[in-house]
Design an enzyme around this catalytic site. Structure first.
Site, PDB file in Angstrom:
ATOM      1  N   LYS A   1       0.845  -1.193   0.000  1.00  0.00           N
ATOM      2  CA  LYS A   1       0.000   0.000   0.000  1.00  0.00           C
ATOM      3  C   LYS A   1       0.881   1.243   0.000  1.00  0.00           C
ATOM      4  CE  LYS A   1      -1.995  -1.483   3.744  1.00  0.00           C
ATOM      5  NZ  LYS A   1      -2.860  -1.776   4.895  1.00  0.00           N
TER       6      LYS A   1
ATOM      7  N   GLY B   1      -8.725   3.776  10.156  1.00  0.00           N
ATOM      8  CA  GLY B   1      -9.347   2.518   9.767  1.00  0.00           C
ATOM      9  C   GLY B   1      -9.165   2.102   8.331  1.00  0.00           C
TER      10      GLY B   1
END
Length: 261
Positions: free
Chosen positions: A173, A206
């Site tokens: 990521k 989150g």
């Protein structure tokens, strides 16, 4: 039958990450979410004020209770806290006939440690080899492999380093880089580059939990790994765009953005 997905992760009392984010994501993506709680945190928009891991026996009992009766089509792991928990969960998912998405959570969004340094070898040697997909961010890549990524071109190096520990696929990521949000999904032969515009929104608590849970939901529905990752990336991008203030610090992504749109 509604596909079932099991999250094995810590509880976030503020509701933005952890098991709470996982279950919201699973609901939004049309699967039945179930949970094994590995740790309880006192957590809000300002950070983590405390964390208490559960005994290995309690984690094993939760897992067996769900898997042996209800069954699962996919498993997702998050905060595992200690070497003992990492090794127990690795053994459990290795013995389960379902794809596993491993989010090797090391620190919170606020920089609070969520994994003991003594557990890193267990993540490398036991957990990552059991993963269908591993989803580290750049800080976690550095923590696990020593590879520090400062440009998009280095994402391949990071992916190779993580694949060296045995997961079938890795999603690196690149959200911590500047420019567009670019991620690299690869199994060492195929490459899939996923790009999304970066949203000017600080309320991103989150995101990692949400993305990994979205991937698990896709796999439970029978998607291929590239399909599941692409769908989860689209979902989390929308959730980031709709992220909202909550408390005095960093707010959460909006897991219900599709319902409100």
């Amino acid at each position: 039958m509604i596909p079932t997905v099991l999250t094995v992760a810590g509880s976030d009392s503020g509701g933005g990450a952890g098991v709470q984010a996982d279950l919201k994501t699973m609901l939004a993506l049309g699967v039945h979410g179930m949970s094994v709680i590995t740790a309880v945190t006192a957590q809000n928009s300002l950070g983590v004020q405390g964390a208490w891991e559960l005994p290995v026996a309690a984690v094993r009992a939760q897992y067996r209770s769900v898997v042996d009766d209800i069954g699962v089509q996919a498993v997702k792991t998050g905060m595992l806290a200690s070497a003992e928990l990492v090794e127990a969960v690795a053994e459990l998912i290795a013995g389960t006939d379902a794809p596993a998405v491993v989010d090797p959570v090391g620190v919170s969004k606020h920089g609070d440690p969520l994994l003991a340094a003594s557990a890193l070898d267990s993540v490398r040697e036991r957990l990552l080899p059991a993963a269908t997909v591993a989803t580290p961010n750049l800080d976690e890549v550095a923590q696990l492999t020593g590879v520090r990524v400062e440009s998009e071109e280095q994402l391949r190096q990071a992916a190779a380093a993580v694949l060296g520990y045995g997961p079938r696929w890795v999603l690196i990521k690149g959200g911590h880089l500047s420019g567009d949000a670019v991620d690299l999904l690869t199994d060492g032969s195929e490459e899939h580059w996923l790009r999304a515009a970066r949203h000017d929104n600080r309320h991103t608590h989150g995101t990692g939990c949400t993305l990994a849970s979205g991937i698990a939901a896709g796999l439970a529905k029978g998607r291929s790994v590239p399909e599941a990752v692409a769908e989860a990336k689209e979902y989390v991008t929308g959730a980031i765009a709709a992220g909202f203030a909550l408390g005095a610090g960093i707010g959460p992504v909006d897991h219900g953005w599709r319902f409100r749109n």
